[in-house]
Design an enzyme around this catalytic site. Structure first.
Site, PDB file in Angstrom:
ATOM      1  N   GLY A  11      37.285  44.309  40.911  1.00 54.81           N
ATOM      2  CA  GLY A  11      36.342  43.342  41.475  1.00 54.81           C
ATOM      3  C   GLY A  11      36.878  43.036  42.865  1.00 54.81           C
ATOM      4  O   GLY A  11      37.962  42.460  43.013  1.00 54.81           O
ATOM      5  N   ALA A  12      36.143  43.503  43.878  1.00 61.27           N
ATOM      6  CA  ALA A  12      36.609  43.326  45.262  1.00 61.27           C
ATOM      7  C   ALA A  12      35.673  42.380  46.015  1.00 61.27           C
ATOM      8  O   ALA A  12      35.403  42.561  47.190  1.00 61.27           O
ATOM      9  CB  ALA A  12      36.692  44.683  45.958  1.00 61.27           C
ATOM     10  N   GLN A  14      34.509  38.097  46.523  1.00 60.31           N
ATOM     11  CA  GLN A  14      35.113  36.971  47.232  1.00 60.31           C
ATOM     12  C   GLN A  14      36.541  36.694  46.750  1.00 60.31           C
ATOM     13  O   GLN A  14      37.454  36.530  47.555  1.00 60.31           O
ATOM     14  CB  GLN A  14      34.263  35.715  47.030  1.00 60.31           C
ATOM     15  CG  GLN A  14      32.862  35.812  47.603  1.00 60.31           C
ATOM     16  CD  GLN A  14      32.871  35.564  49.096  1.00 60.31           C
ATOM     17  OE1 GLN A  14      33.617  36.180  49.840  1.00 60.31           O
ATOM     18  NE2 GLN A  14      32.032  34.652  49.528  1.00 60.31           N
ATOM     19  N   ARG A  86      28.384  32.363  39.328  1.00 63.66           N
ATOM     20  CA  ARG A  86      27.250  31.478  39.007  1.00 63.66           C
ATOM     21  C   ARG A  86      26.344  31.248  40.207  1.00 63.66           C
ATOM     22  O   ARG A  86      26.788  31.321  41.344  1.00 63.66           O
ATOM     23  CB  ARG A  86      27.789  30.097  38.617  1.00 63.66           C
ATOM     24  CG  ARG A  86      28.376  30.044  37.254  1.00 63.66           C
ATOM     25  CD  ARG A  86      28.519  28.619  36.828  1.00 63.66           C
ATOM     26  NE  ARG A  86      29.777  28.016  37.253  1.00 63.66           N
ATOM     27  CZ  ARG A  86      30.081  26.746  37.050  1.00 63.66           C
ATOM     28  NH1 ARG A  86      29.227  25.939  36.458  1.00 63.66           N
ATOM     29  NH2 ARG A  86      31.248  26.271  37.437  1.00 63.66           N
ATOM     30  N   HIS A 179      37.851  26.616  29.796  1.00 69.49           N
ATOM     31  CA  HIS A 179      37.474  26.452  31.204  1.00 69.49           C
ATOM     32  C   HIS A 179      35.982  26.137  31.253  1.00 69.49           C
ATOM     33  O   HIS A 179      35.182  26.902  31.733  1.00 69.49           O
ATOM     34  CB  HIS A 179      37.781  27.750  31.946  1.00 69.49           C
ATOM     35  CG  HIS A 179      37.591  27.670  33.424  1.00 69.49           C
ATOM     36  ND1 HIS A 179      38.072  26.649  34.191  1.00 69.49           N
ATOM     37  CD2 HIS A 179      36.968  28.508  34.292  1.00 69.49           C
ATOM     38  CE1 HIS A 179      37.756  26.863  35.456  1.00 69.49           C
ATOM     39  NE2 HIS A 179      37.080  27.987  35.543  1.00 69.49           N
TER      40      HIS A 179
HETATM   41  N1  APR Z   1      33.366  46.972  37.763  1.00 69.64           N
HETATM   42  C1  APR Z   1      33.948  46.660  38.936  1.00 69.64           C
HETATM   43  N2  APR Z   1      33.434  45.724  39.759  1.00 69.64           N
HETATM   44  C2  APR Z   1      32.317  45.099  39.397  1.00 69.64           C
HETATM   45  C3  APR Z   1      31.652  45.387  38.183  1.00 69.64           C
HETATM   46  C4  APR Z   1      32.224  46.391  37.348  1.00 69.64           C
HETATM   47  N3  APR Z   1      31.678  46.740  36.179  1.00 69.64           N
HETATM   48  N4  APR Z   1      30.564  44.580  38.100  1.00 69.64           N
HETATM   49  C5  APR Z   1      30.550  43.809  39.210  1.00 69.64           C
HETATM   50  N5  APR Z   1      31.596  44.128  39.993  1.00 69.64           N
HETATM   51  C6  APR Z   1      31.984  43.555  41.281  1.00 69.64           C
HETATM   52  C7  APR Z   1      30.827  43.197  42.203  1.00 69.64           C
HETATM   53  O1  APR Z   1      30.315  44.334  42.879  1.00 69.64           O
HETATM   54  C8  APR Z   1      31.493  42.182  43.149  1.00 69.64           C
HETATM   55  O2  APR Z   1      31.997  42.804  44.333  1.00 69.64           O
HETATM   56  O3  APR Z   1      32.663  42.322  41.073  1.00 69.64           O
HETATM   57  C9  APR Z   1      32.653  41.628  42.311  1.00 69.64           C
HETATM   58  C10 APR Z   1      32.525  40.140  42.048  1.00 69.64           C
HETATM   59  O4  APR Z   1      32.665  39.495  43.259  1.00 69.64           O
HETATM   60  P1  APR Z   1      31.763  38.254  43.707  1.00 69.64           P
HETATM   61  O5  APR Z   1      30.337  38.499  43.345  1.00 69.64           O
HETATM   62  O6  APR Z   1      32.074  37.940  45.131  1.00 69.64           O
HETATM   63  O7  APR Z   1      32.282  37.070  42.742  1.00 69.64           O
HETATM   64  P2  APR Z   1      33.646  36.220  42.861  1.00 69.64           P
HETATM   65  O8  APR Z   1      33.368  34.955  43.570  1.00 69.64           O
HETATM   66  O9  APR Z   1      34.751  37.080  43.312  1.00 69.64           O
HETATM   67  O10 APR Z   1      33.839  35.838  41.310  1.00 69.64           O
HETATM   68  C11 APR Z   1      34.061  36.826  40.335  1.00 69.64           C
HETATM   69  O11 APR Z   1      35.198  35.287  38.881  1.00 69.64           O
HETATM   70  O12 APR Z   1      35.391  32.977  38.983  1.00 69.64           O
HETATM   71  C12 APR Z   1      34.725  34.042  38.407  1.00 69.64           C
HETATM   72  O13 APR Z   1      32.556  33.127  37.921  1.00 69.64           O
HETATM   73  C13 APR Z   1      33.271  34.023  38.744  1.00 69.64           C
HETATM   74  O14 APR Z   1      32.641  35.675  37.143  1.00 69.64           O
HETATM   75  C14 APR Z   1      32.877  35.441  38.528  1.00 69.64           C
HETATM   76  C15 APR Z   1      34.128  36.219  38.951  1.00 69.64           C
END
Ligand code: APR
Length: 312
Positions: A11-12, A14, A86, A179
């Site tokens: 997950g890259a 935020q 969310r 949480h």
């Molecule tokens: N595999 C890899 N990456 C994925 C997948 C997957 N199957 N599905 C989604 N992603 C990536 C998205 O493309 C996105 O870049 O995960 C990333 C999530 O980043 P953001 O949308 O910026 O969310 P972020 O604020 O980082 O939060 C991520 O953490 O705190 C929790 O509720 C929040 O569930 C959320 C998670």
């Protein structure tokens, strides 16, 4: 020379991007960013590589897509934020279905390519997503943990510090439970460097701070309009990784698989834990009074319901 640690951030977005910068600044190890949006992972990795000359950082950052999980091969730590955050008006539980799918895929990749990693899950709804990670990887209970309590505690520290006119770092706090909006900040075990909170704030103010802490994530979601908090979540997860990699044995509130502690078994719930080179080395149990026990029971019930929805 000892090999550098390898940290896989899956997950890259935020939180993932912010964690990568923190890992680089703290020289924790080489970082690999993995995302379903390969360009995002590669783009952020390149942007971060371009900071190294200025930062004077030895460690490197690379990026890749989910089609090739071999890039996380033998990672020491995997921090997982894959999924969606969310939107205003949503609860963390509203994310369950879509994020469960992401976690299941990620867990399969970790199991295959980084079987000895310490896995920190950040994706919400946290307590059921970390449960899913544990189930799908089949890793030992001490190697899978959820990040929530460090963040919830940090929010409480800030609110208390701000209201009392003292430094947040001098606020010692203990937050238990899931949480969710029914997490359990334990005022009785919280202090300002040993001095009772009630020396600084009256009960009504403290109750308002507890409520604000419970809803702290939602407050930021509403302000941002799109996405959820990321700076404090990122530093919280990296702090847990650091305690593992450096064997610091910090006592950090984490979502851990309980085995009878606090009267709970088979669920991941936020509790204070010692994080060292063996992962979750010990769970710390504190005595609860009737009111605290009732609050924790309510929180555990919410976790149980969320886990039931995963069908795992
Ligand atoms: N595999 C890899 N990456 C994925 C997948 C997957 N199957 N599905 C989604 N992603 C990536 C998205 O493309 C996105 O870049 O995960 C990333 C999530 O980043 P953001 O949308 O910026 O969310 P972020 O604020 O980082 O939060 C991520 O953490 O705190 C929790 O509720 C929040 O569930 C959320 C998670």
């Amino acid at each position: 020379m000892a090999a550098r640690n390898k940290i896989a951030l899956i997950g890259a977005g935020q939180i993932g991007g912010t964690m990568a910068l923190l890992c680089l600044q703290r020289q924790l190890g080489d970082v690999v960013l993995v995302d379903i949006m390969e360009g995002v992972a590669k783009g952020k990795a390149l942007d971060l590589q371009e900071t190294r000359g200025v930062l004077k950082a030895d460690a490197s950052v690379s990026g890749g897509g989910v089609a090739d999980y071999t890039v996380i091969k033998d990672a020491d730590v995997c921090i997982v934020t894959a999924g969606v955050p969310r939107k205003p008006g949503m609860s963390r539980d509203d994310l369950l279905k879509v994020n469960l799918e992401a976690i299941t895929r990620v867990a399969t990749g970790i199991k295959q390519h980084a079987p000895n990693a310490f896995v920190i899950v950040v994706t919400n709804p946290l307590d059921s997503m970390v449960y899913a990670m544990y189930k799908v990887t089949g890793f030992a209970r001490n190697k899978v943990v959820g990040m929530a309590g460090v963040l919830d505690t940090a929010r409480f520290q800030y609110f208390v510090g701000d209201a009392a006119g003292v430094a947040p770092q001098d606020v010692n706090a203990l937050v238990l439970g899931g949480h969710g909006d029914d997490m359990v900040p334990l005022l009785r075990y919280s202090s300002i460097n040993g001095a009772p909170l009630t020396k600084f704030l009256d009960r009504a103010k403290l109750d308002a701070i507890v409520e604000r802490t419970r809803k702290g994530g939602g407050e930021i979601v509403a302000l941002l309009g799109t996405g959820s908090a990321f700076y404090a979540p990122a530093i919280s997860a990296v702090t847990m990784a650091e305690s593992y990699l450096n064997d610091s044995k910090r006592v950090l509130p984490c979502s851990c698989l309980l085995d009878g502690q606090y009267g709970v078994s088979g669920l991941f719930v936020g509790v204070p834990a010692v994080i060292g080179k063996a992962g979750v080395e010990r769970i710390v149990e504190v005595d609860l009074d009737d009111a605290e026990r009732a609050m924790l029971a309510r929180s555990v019930e919410s976790v149980r319901k969320s886990v039931a929805e995963t069908n795992l």
